[in-house]
Design a protein around this motif. Structure first.
Motif, short mmCIF file in Angstrom:
data_model
loop_
_atom_site.label_atom_id
_atom_site.label_comp_id
_atom_site.label_asym_id
_atom_site.label_seq_id
_atom_site.Cartn_x
_atom_site.Cartn_y
_atom_site.Cartn_z
N GLU B 6 39.40 50.74 38.59
CA GLU B 6 39.12 50.12 37.29
C GLU B 6 39.84 48.91 37.32
O GLU B 6 39.58 47.78 36.65
N GLN B 7 41.24 49.24 37.51
CA GLN B 7 42.25 48.16 37.35
C GLN B 7 41.86 46.80 38.09
O GLN B 7 41.94 45.88 37.73
N ILE B 8 41.47 47.07 39.34
CA ILE B 8 41.47 46.03 40.31
C ILE B 8 40.09 45.46 39.97
O ILE B 8 40.10 44.19 39.87
N ARG B 9 39.03 46.13 39.35
CA ARG B 9 37.94 45.50 38.89
C ARG B 9 37.97 44.59 37.76
O ARG B 9 37.55 43.74 37.59
N GLU B 10 38.83 45.12 36.69
CA GLU B 10 39.17 44.12 35.47
C GLU B 10 39.88 42.94 35.89
O GLU B 10 39.53 41.81 35.53
N ARG B 11 40.66 43.00 36.75
CA ARG B 11 41.53 41.71 37.33
C ARG B 11 40.50 40.93 38.02
O ARG B 11 40.59 39.72 37.70
N LEU B 12 39.83 41.53 38.80
CA LEU B 12 38.86 40.34 39.55
C LEU B 12 37.86 39.80 38.77
O LEU B 12 37.54 38.74 38.85
N GLN B 13 37.56 40.54 37.79
CA GLN B 13 36.57 40.43 37.07
C GLN B 13 36.83 38.91 36.03
O GLN B 13 36.43 38.07 35.75
N GLY B 14 38.29 39.17 35.54
CA GLY B 14 38.86 38.29 34.58
C GLY B 14 39.00 36.96 35.39
O GLY B 14 38.98 36.04 34.90
N ALA B 15 39.47 37.06 36.63
CA ALA B 15 40.03 35.90 37.41
C ALA B 15 38.73 34.99 38.27
O ALA B 15 38.68 33.95 38.09
N LEU B 16 37.87 35.97 38.47
CA LEU B 16 36.79 35.22 39.52
C LEU B 16 35.28 35.40 38.88
O LEU B 16 34.52 34.74 39.55
N ALA B 17 35.07 35.87 37.71
CA ALA B 17 33.92 36.10 37.35
C ALA B 17 32.94 36.56 38.26
O ALA B 17 31.83 35.70 38.54
N ALA B 45 36.69 45.52 49.28
CA ALA B 45 35.87 45.25 48.43
C ALA B 45 34.92 43.83 49.11
O ALA B 45 35.43 43.29 49.86
N THR B 46 33.84 43.90 48.43
CA THR B 46 33.03 42.58 48.60
C THR B 46 32.76 42.08 47.23
O THR B 46 32.53 42.52 46.20
N ILE B 47 33.28 40.64 47.42
CA ILE B 47 33.26 39.93 46.00
C ILE B 47 32.40 38.68 46.37
O ILE B 47 32.70 37.96 47.16
N VAL B 48 31.34 38.53 45.31
CA VAL B 48 30.36 37.39 45.31
C VAL B 48 30.72 36.49 44.03
O VAL B 48 30.68 37.03 43.02
N SER B 49 31.48 35.26 44.44
CA SER B 49 31.73 34.44 43.31
C SER B 49 31.55 33.04 43.56
O SER B 49 31.78 32.21 44.57
N ALA B 50 31.00 32.22 42.42
CA ALA B 50 31.00 30.99 42.58
C ALA B 50 32.10 30.20 42.84
O ALA B 50 32.44 28.99 43.11
#
Lengths: 110, 95
Positions: B6-17, B45-50
């Motif tokens: 959850e902590q990782i999710r929050e940080r990545l969401q905040g920084a990379l949307a 993690a799989t991260i898809v970000s613009a």
């Protein structure tokens, strides 16, 4: 000598250098082991630093590379990445090209 | 549910949307290994970000590590990832 300067010189002086946990013969982490396997498959000669034997490098390399984990591969002075990126570039054939270019350049300088 | 995820999710969401974010805690499969015994987790993690558009692989991973920040010191021992732009990700790219 200043640790950071020493690291920068290592990276500049070796066309291919792997910072890893353990040695190519005895990697002490699965990710470092994977990096060694990929380089072996590419058939390239490379320098390595075992960060367990060089704690000052382990602590300070991230200040140079902005990369927090090991392994870290540098080719011709540039950070290529860790084992995920190495695998991705190997699978696409780009790593082989990059390494071939780097070692040829090294030979010309000799 | 692991709070570290959850902590990782929050940080990545905040920084990379990210448009797509999948985090898998693989710590259990590394139990007993030296890094794991020190308490650090293994994640994939799989991260898809613009935000990754026009960035090299190294730059993308550096952006992720920078978003994770001090979690890389203790909580996370290894963070393996696929960092993709929306057009590189088959399902998100078609949305």
């Amino acid at each position: 000598m200043d640790v950071i300067e020493n690291i920068k010189r290592q990276i500049a002086d070796n066309p291919v250098i792997l910072y890893m946990k353990g040695t190519p013969d005895f990697p002490q982490c699965g990710f470092s082991g994977r990096a060694v396997q990929i380089l072996d498959k590419c058939g390239v000669e490379y320098a390595f630093v075992n960060v367990f034997e060089a704690p000052e490098v382990r602590e300070n390399l991230k200040l140079v590379s902005h990369w927090p984990t090991f392994p870290q591969l540098f080719v011709r002075g540039e950070l290529v990445g860790g084992s995920d990126i190495m695998m991705e570039l190997y699978e696409s054939g780009e790593l082989q090209k990059l390494l071939a270019g780097a070692t040829k350049a090294g030979e010309r300088q000799d | 549910m692991s709070s570290r995820v959850e902590q990782i999710r929050e940080r990545l969401q905040g920084a990379l949307a990210p448009l797509h974010l999948e985090i898998i805690d693989e710590s259990a499969s590394h139990a007993g290994h030296a890094g794991a015994m020190a308490g650090g987790g293994h994640f994939h993690a799989t991260i898809v970000s613009a935000a990754f558009d026009g960035k090299s692989l190294v730059q993308r991973h550096q952006m992720v590590y920078s978003a994770l920040g001090d979690m890389m010191h203790n909580e996370i021992h290894a963070f393996s990832m696929k960092a993709l732009t929306p057009s590189e990700h088959p399902t998100t790219g078609n949305l």
